[in-house]
Design an enzyme around this catalytic site. Structure first.
Site, PDB file in Angstrom:
ATOM      1  N   GLY A  13      23.630  28.031 -22.713  1.00 65.06           N
ATOM      2  CA  GLY A  13      23.567  26.615 -22.317  1.00 65.06           C
ATOM      3  C   GLY A  13      22.560  25.810 -23.125  1.00 65.06           C
ATOM      4  N   THR A  92      18.572  35.134 -15.210  1.00 68.97           N
ATOM      5  CA  THR A  92      17.953  35.141 -13.881  1.00 68.97           C
ATOM      6  C   THR A  92      18.598  36.245 -13.041  1.00 68.97           C
ATOM      7  OG1 THR A  92      19.558  33.490 -13.148  1.00 68.97           O
ATOM      8  CG2 THR A  92      17.382  32.675 -13.751  1.00 68.97           C
ATOM      9  N   GLY A 149      11.681  33.011  -4.735  1.00 68.69           N
ATOM     10  CA  GLY A 149      12.866  33.785  -5.133  1.00 68.69           C
ATOM     11  C   GLY A 149      12.882  34.190  -6.599  1.00 68.69           C
ATOM     12  N   GLN A 150      11.778  33.915  -7.322  1.00 66.22           N
ATOM     13  CA  GLN A 150      11.783  34.224  -8.768  1.00 66.22           C
ATOM     14  C   GLN A 150      10.507  34.935  -9.238  1.00 66.22           C
ATOM     15  OE1 GLN A 150      12.820  30.478 -10.902  1.00 66.22           O
ATOM     16  NE2 GLN A 150      14.656  31.605 -11.480  1.00 66.22           N
ATOM     17  N   TYR A 153      11.323  36.367 -12.747  1.00 68.20           N
ATOM     18  CA  TYR A 153      11.516  35.319 -13.762  1.00 68.20           C
ATOM     19  C   TYR A 153      10.201  34.573 -14.039  1.00 68.20           C
ATOM     20  CZ  TYR A 153      14.000  31.293 -15.910  1.00 68.20           C
ATOM     21  OH  TYR A 153      14.464  30.306 -16.750  1.00 68.20           O
ATOM     22  N   GLY A 184      12.278  22.070 -17.567  1.00 68.73           N
ATOM     23  CA  GLY A 184      12.476  22.061 -16.120  1.00 68.73           C
ATOM     24  C   GLY A 184      13.882  22.534 -15.834  1.00 68.73           C
TER      25      GLY A 184
HETATM   26  N1  CAA Z   1       9.786  27.776   0.035  1.00 72.12           N
HETATM   27  C1  CAA Z   1       9.477  28.390   1.205  1.00 72.12           C
HETATM   28  N2  CAA Z   1      10.382  29.010   1.963  1.00 72.12           N
HETATM   29  C2  CAA Z   1      11.652  28.990   1.568  1.00 72.12           C
HETATM   30  C3  CAA Z   1      12.044  28.366   0.362  1.00 72.12           C
HETATM   31  C4  CAA Z   1      11.054  27.722  -0.405  1.00 72.12           C
HETATM   32  N3  CAA Z   1      11.348  27.106  -1.569  1.00 72.12           N
HETATM   33  N4  CAA Z   1      13.366  28.524   0.224  1.00 72.12           N
HETATM   34  C5  CAA Z   1      13.796  29.234   1.283  1.00 72.12           C
HETATM   35  N5  CAA Z   1      12.757  29.502   2.098  1.00 72.12           N
HETATM   36  C6  CAA Z   1      12.797  30.254   3.339  1.00 72.12           C
HETATM   37  C7  CAA Z   1      14.063  29.960   4.125  1.00 72.12           C
HETATM   38  O1  CAA Z   1      13.842  28.804   4.909  1.00 72.12           O
HETATM   39  C8  CAA Z   1      14.242  31.208   4.955  1.00 72.12           C
HETATM   40  O2  CAA Z   1      13.322  31.193   6.035  1.00 72.12           O
HETATM   41  P1  CAA Z   1      13.571  32.081   7.353  1.00 72.12           P
HETATM   42  O3  CAA Z   1      13.756  33.508   6.926  1.00 72.12           O
HETATM   43  O4  CAA Z   1      12.338  31.827   8.144  1.00 72.12           O
HETATM   44  O5  CAA Z   1      14.835  31.494   7.934  1.00 72.12           O
HETATM   45  C9  CAA Z   1      13.764  32.325   3.999  1.00 72.12           C
HETATM   46  O6  CAA Z   1      12.892  31.666   3.053  1.00 72.12           O
HETATM   47  C10 CAA Z   1      14.914  32.986   3.282  1.00 72.12           C
HETATM   48  O7  CAA Z   1      15.429  32.043   2.376  1.00 72.12           O
HETATM   49  P2  CAA Z   1      16.855  32.134   1.815  1.00 72.12           P
HETATM   50  O8  CAA Z   1      17.867  32.059   2.889  1.00 72.12           O
HETATM   51  O9  CAA Z   1      16.963  31.180   0.681  1.00 72.12           O
HETATM   52  O10 CAA Z   1      16.890  33.640   1.218  1.00 72.12           O
HETATM   53  P3  CAA Z   1      18.033  34.233   0.398  1.00 72.12           P
HETATM   54  O11 CAA Z   1      17.681  35.653   0.163  1.00 72.12           O
HETATM   55  O12 CAA Z   1      19.362  33.921   0.954  1.00 72.12           O
HETATM   56  O13 CAA Z   1      17.956  33.395  -0.963  1.00 72.12           O
HETATM   57  C11 CAA Z   1      17.208  32.849  -3.126  1.00 72.12           C
HETATM   58  C12 CAA Z   1      16.921  33.626  -1.852  1.00 72.12           C
HETATM   59  C13 CAA Z   1      18.591  33.198  -3.680  1.00 72.12           C
HETATM   60  C14 CAA Z   1      16.175  33.266  -4.133  1.00 72.12           C
HETATM   61  C15 CAA Z   1      17.155  31.343  -2.852  1.00 72.12           C
HETATM   62  O14 CAA Z   1      15.965  31.080  -2.192  1.00 72.12           O
HETATM   63  C16 CAA Z   1      17.192  30.525  -4.119  1.00 72.12           C
HETATM   64  O15 CAA Z   1      18.239  30.350  -4.728  1.00 72.12           O
HETATM   65  N6  CAA Z   1      16.042  29.962  -4.548  1.00 72.12           N
HETATM   66  C17 CAA Z   1      15.960  29.128  -5.716  1.00 72.12           C
HETATM   67  C18 CAA Z   1      15.709  29.968  -6.930  1.00 72.12           C
HETATM   68  C19 CAA Z   1      15.665  29.085  -8.169  1.00 72.12           C
HETATM   69  O16 CAA Z   1      15.112  27.997  -8.192  1.00 72.12           O
HETATM   70  N7  CAA Z   1      16.272  29.557  -9.251  1.00 72.12           N
HETATM   71  C20 CAA Z   1      16.305  28.808 -10.440  1.00 72.12           C
HETATM   72  C21 CAA Z   1      17.489  29.244 -11.235  1.00 72.12           C
HETATM   73  S1  CAA Z   1      17.652  28.257 -12.715  1.00 72.12           S
HETATM   74  C22 CAA Z   1      16.381  28.721 -13.646  1.00 72.12           C
HETATM   75  O17 CAA Z   1      15.667  29.640 -13.412  1.00 72.12           O
HETATM   76  C23 CAA Z   1      16.156  27.924 -14.902  1.00 72.12           C
HETATM   77  C24 CAA Z   1      14.783  27.400 -14.945  1.00 72.12           C
HETATM   78  O18 CAA Z   1      14.016  27.863 -15.766  1.00 72.12           O
HETATM   79  C25 CAA Z   1      14.393  26.290 -14.096  1.00 72.12           C
END
Ligand code: CAA
Length: 246
Positions: A13, A92, A149-150, A153, A184
């Site tokens: 990308g 990722t 979640g990272q 990464y 970003g």
């Molecule tokens: N901060 C604090 N708590 C959070 C949160 C956050 N940002 N996001 C979710 N939570 C909490 C939820 O509310 C949930 O709480 P409870 O258990 O109390 O209900 C708990 O954490 C579990 O969260 P999820 O349901 O999201 O957990 P999951 O396992 O289903 O998903 C995940 C985890 C897939 C990592 C998801 O959180 C996610 O997609 N996060 C974003 C990751 C991200 O930004 N990736 C970027 C990809 S692009 C890239 O990397 C390019 C770049 O350089 C920018």
């Protein structure tokens, strides 16, 4: 004389747009890709060659030192020594830490961080000997601020900038600059793969209220690798729409 540039993850990308931009600016550009993407890479090359761009492709697994040794030897034999290296290959494998498996950790560290050693090590001495080189490591805002979640990464991306700062000191007196560029959220398949609700919530927190276009990252790379830019080294250029200011 045209500069020779290698972009790892060059048909991805962000990488693809970097290749197009550097070739448009006059470089001979080699886009690295993984073996599983050979068919797409050949189509990618054909499209750009038809548009008059001087691009080639090079297959190689950047997480393997030995494969990088082979790949760089082949590129050098065909095109000559590499003047510009953009370490852009990245993947990722997101997941909360309590669920993170060793394979998820190792894959991301291997492709995103070990690759920087594996590829740069092959071209470094040549750049020092010739007294010119430009290296740009494509990191991420999430290496600067962390991201839920990272852990894998963010660790890899933060590590890239530590590498940049150390290596920049070794190249500074020899005409070789080493910089980090931290995008970003960019409009690519990688960010599209995120859950839509999570993605929208992240976008709403970006001061510019939108993701970057890949060309906006490529234009910052073009600046960092230009011959004219001889005095910026060891820096971390942020292209993140104001998401994180450091
Ligand atoms: N901060 C604090 N708590 C959070 C949160 C956050 N940002 N996001 C979710 N939570 C909490 C939820 O509310 C949930 O709480 P409870 O258990 O109390 O209900 C708990 O954490 C579990 O969260 P999820 O349901 O999201 O957990 P999951 O396992 O289903 O998903 C995940 C985890 C897939 C990592 C998801 O959180 C996610 O997609 N996060 C974003 C990751 C991200 O930004 N990736 C970027 C990809 S692009 C890239 O990397 C390019 C770049 O350089 C920018």
């Amino acid at each position: 004389m045209a500069r020779i540039a290698l972009v790892t993850g060059g048909i991805g990308g962000i990488g693809s747009e970097i290749c197009t931009r550097l070739a448009t600016d006059g470089a001979t550009v080699i886009a690295n890709h993984i073996p599983q993407e050979t068919t797409q890479a050949e189509a990618w090359k054909a499209e750009r060659v038809a548009a008059g761009l001087n691009v080639d492709i090079a297959v190689g697994d950047v997480s393997s030192f030995d494969d990088c040794t082979r790949m760089i030897a082949e590129i050098t034999a065909k095109h000559g020594p590499i003047d510009i290296l953009v370490n852009c290959a990245g993947i990722t494998k997101d997941g909360t830490f309590k669920k993170m498996a060793p394979a998820q950790w190792n894959a991301v560290i291997g492709v995103n961080l070990n690759s920087v050693f594996n590829v740069t090590r092959q071209v470094w001495e040549g750049m020092l000997d010739r007294g010119f080189g430009r290296i740009v490591n494509i990191s991420s805002v999430n290496g600067q601020r962390g991201q839920f979640g990272q852990t894998n990464y963010s660790a890899a991306k933060a590590g890239m900038h530590g590498f940049t700062m150390a290596l920049a000191q070794e190249g500074a007196a020899k005409g070789v600059t080493v910089n980090t560029l931290s995008p970003g959220y960019v409009d690519t398949p990688m960010t599209l793969a995120m859950d839509e609700k999570v993605r929208n919530s992240i976008i709403s927190g970006i001061p510019m209220r939108r993701m970057a276009q890949p060309a906006e990252i490529a234009s910052a790379v073009a600046f960092l690798v230009s011959d004219a830019n001889g005095y910026v080294t060891g820096s971390n250029l942020q292209v993140n729409g104001g998401l994180f200011m450091h």
